[in-house]
Design an enzyme around this catalytic site. Sequence first.
Site, short mmCIF file in Angstrom:
data_model
loop_
_atom_site.label_atom_id
_atom_site.label_comp_id
_atom_site.label_asym_id
_atom_site.label_seq_id
_atom_site.Cartn_x
_atom_site.Cartn_y
_atom_site.Cartn_z
N SER A 197 0.85 -1.20 0.00
CA SER A 197 0.00 0.00 0.00
C SER A 197 0.87 1.24 0.00
O SER A 197 1.96 1.25 0.57
CB SER A 197 -0.88 0.01 1.24
OG SER A 197 -1.52 1.26 1.36
N TYR A 252 -4.59 -0.60 9.75
CA TYR A 252 -4.31 -0.90 8.35
C TYR A 252 -2.83 -0.66 8.04
O TYR A 252 -2.12 -1.54 7.56
CB TYR A 252 -5.20 -0.03 7.46
CG TYR A 252 -5.00 -0.27 5.98
CD1 TYR A 252 -5.58 -1.35 5.33
CD2 TYR A 252 -4.22 0.61 5.23
CE1 TYR A 252 -5.39 -1.56 3.98
CE2 TYR A 252 -4.02 0.41 3.88
CZ TYR A 252 -4.61 -0.68 3.24
OH TYR A 252 -4.42 -0.89 1.91
#
Length: 711
Positions: free
Chosen positions: A586, A599
Amino acid sequence: MKSRWSEDGARDALARWAGGADEDARDLALRVYTSRLIGADPELVLHGGGNTSVKLRARTLLGETLPVIHVKGSGVSLDAVGPRDLPALELEPLRRLRALEELDDEAMVNQLRTRLLDASSPNPSVETLLHAFLPQRFVDHSHADAVLAATNQPDGEALVREALGDRVAVLPWIMPGFPLAKAVAEAVEKHPDVEGVVLVNHGLFSFGEDARTSYERHVALVDACERLLAERARGRTLLTPRAAVDESDADELHRRVALAAPILRGLLAEPPAQEGELPARGVLAWLGDPETRAFCASEEAAALAREGPLTPDHVIRTKALPLFVAEPDWKDPERLRGQLGQAVADYRADYDRYFAENAARQDAPLTKLASGPRVVWLPGLGALCFGATDRAARVAADITRHTLRAKALAQAVGSYRALPLSELFEMEYWSLEQAKLGKAKPRPLEGQVVLVTGGAGAIGVGIAEVCAAAGAHVALADLDGDAARERAEAVAARQGPGSAVGIAMDVRDEASVRRGFGALCAAWGGLDVLVPNAGLAHVAPIEELDLEEARRLADVNYLGVLLAIREATRIFRLQGTGGNVVVNASKNVFAPGRDFAAYSASKAAAHQLAKVAALELAPLGVRVNQVNADAIFAEGEVHSGLWETVGPERARRRGLEPEELPDFYRDRNLLKARVSARHVGNAVVFFASEQTPTTGATLPVDGGIPEAFPR
Ligand code: ZN
């Protein structure tokens, strides 16, 4: 065998394809119908085998009529032919060729193409002249199992005579082409009352003045052979089981295929032609049904493995001989690996010798084909069939299923005898086949197997789509197995049958991950590219972060990646042909966002894990790289589940409406680019095609976000 002709079926065919009462149009429609009836029966033809024709009249642009022959185009499967798959050729010029003493295959193919009425037609079958030289209006040709089980015997002709009497002419093996066409025409002229011709080691031709007669004669002749064989086989043992090789249950079979298939798949990959290129990989189709397993574990298997195929047509798909591994050790994986390695090495050495001996007799230089086996018989498992694509492997498997049955029957009624290897070589290295080699440029992931976790999600589907378009076989693994299968079907509908499968897998559960990778080995034999992509998100400041939520994300985003890489490594090691892991990390790893700790931290853990994997897997030739993408909201119809969960909250915290988010993310990057799942797919293809010697790297796919630049 029974006739499949029905009045309803014939009427439907006339309504669909005849478009009028003209007799020729009606006959073409019925030709399509009975061609499909033959194609629908795998005991008659398999995958493109066999051909049919009808002689009609055509009208030219100038209003003249001329006699034509409609013959099946080469490579078309009979079960799916339509009128356009039966191109028309001028009949008279073809018939005049019979006066020639000889006509080589290239000149013959050229004659056929120049006599087509429609220049855009597919190439007519190489057996066109045989059809053209026969006087009858309809001609039907198959490679019927029962006919071949009868002819492939030391006294095959006598057996055929006993079954069919003088209803047919019988000819010995002659290579398809001009000489065979002439020989068949002469035989039929000598015996004008015959209903057909049996070609020893090749198949059956039948003919008649109308579609139904020619087709039903065909079926009746095959049926008579079936009856004789059944009568001869009565009371005899078809297969003699050997002790203790096949006492396996379903779980044990899956354990065995998950072990043997990757080893074999690695052994059957061809080393790259040039340094820096990828090995030529393929996939394995597993035949693990009880009948195949009984055959492979029988006393008879060893002898029958030394005899060739039912008809030389199959050589291109299965090679002349299968590899038979006599006593695989299912208890000791290391010993099994040694056995398989030795068996494949011996097979390759035999093949090299076969090529050298036979190529020396040829005038023109030949391009040697891959020397590994296409079909491997493994007592205790069944057969594993190899092909460059899923389709090629499945065709080899279908042919194998019929071959085993017919070989066993032929052996039981007498002694199965195929053509000698020197004749089979002529077919394998036929100039018309050689001419096809090297024509198509391989796609970047040709023959590779890719597994994407989170495969049913938006990014998973985008990655699968791009990898399949690049030639890969893609497994979409997802917690929701039904959704994975549904999405895989959609990918396969666009990228080609067999290009995608769906697999149920819970990346949090060790047993589920093992089962999922096992299912992949059973489907295609192994793995080349792992894309850990499954991910969850949660929005909360650390102060309010619920521990269970943080654990839930860690289980998927970090430990799920660990489990997938661990299981993939087991397969990479068995295969021994390198591989790639491309982690979908990410943009958050380098540029974390507030309220996104669960996350960002779990993604960062996966990112670090991938770097360690790059260190550890390099000795196996496995590269581990990462893609850092910015927000992706949807791929086609599939909306990102992750963004549906966190989007409203993220939007609220930025003072936006949820539907404004895509523009917000686009406008914040340097290139003002909207990032899509396909961009992530392109990055995976780039890494997996090994265009640069790169491992441990991170490729941003974010339109350029300075604070997320890798460092
Ligand atoms: Zn044929």
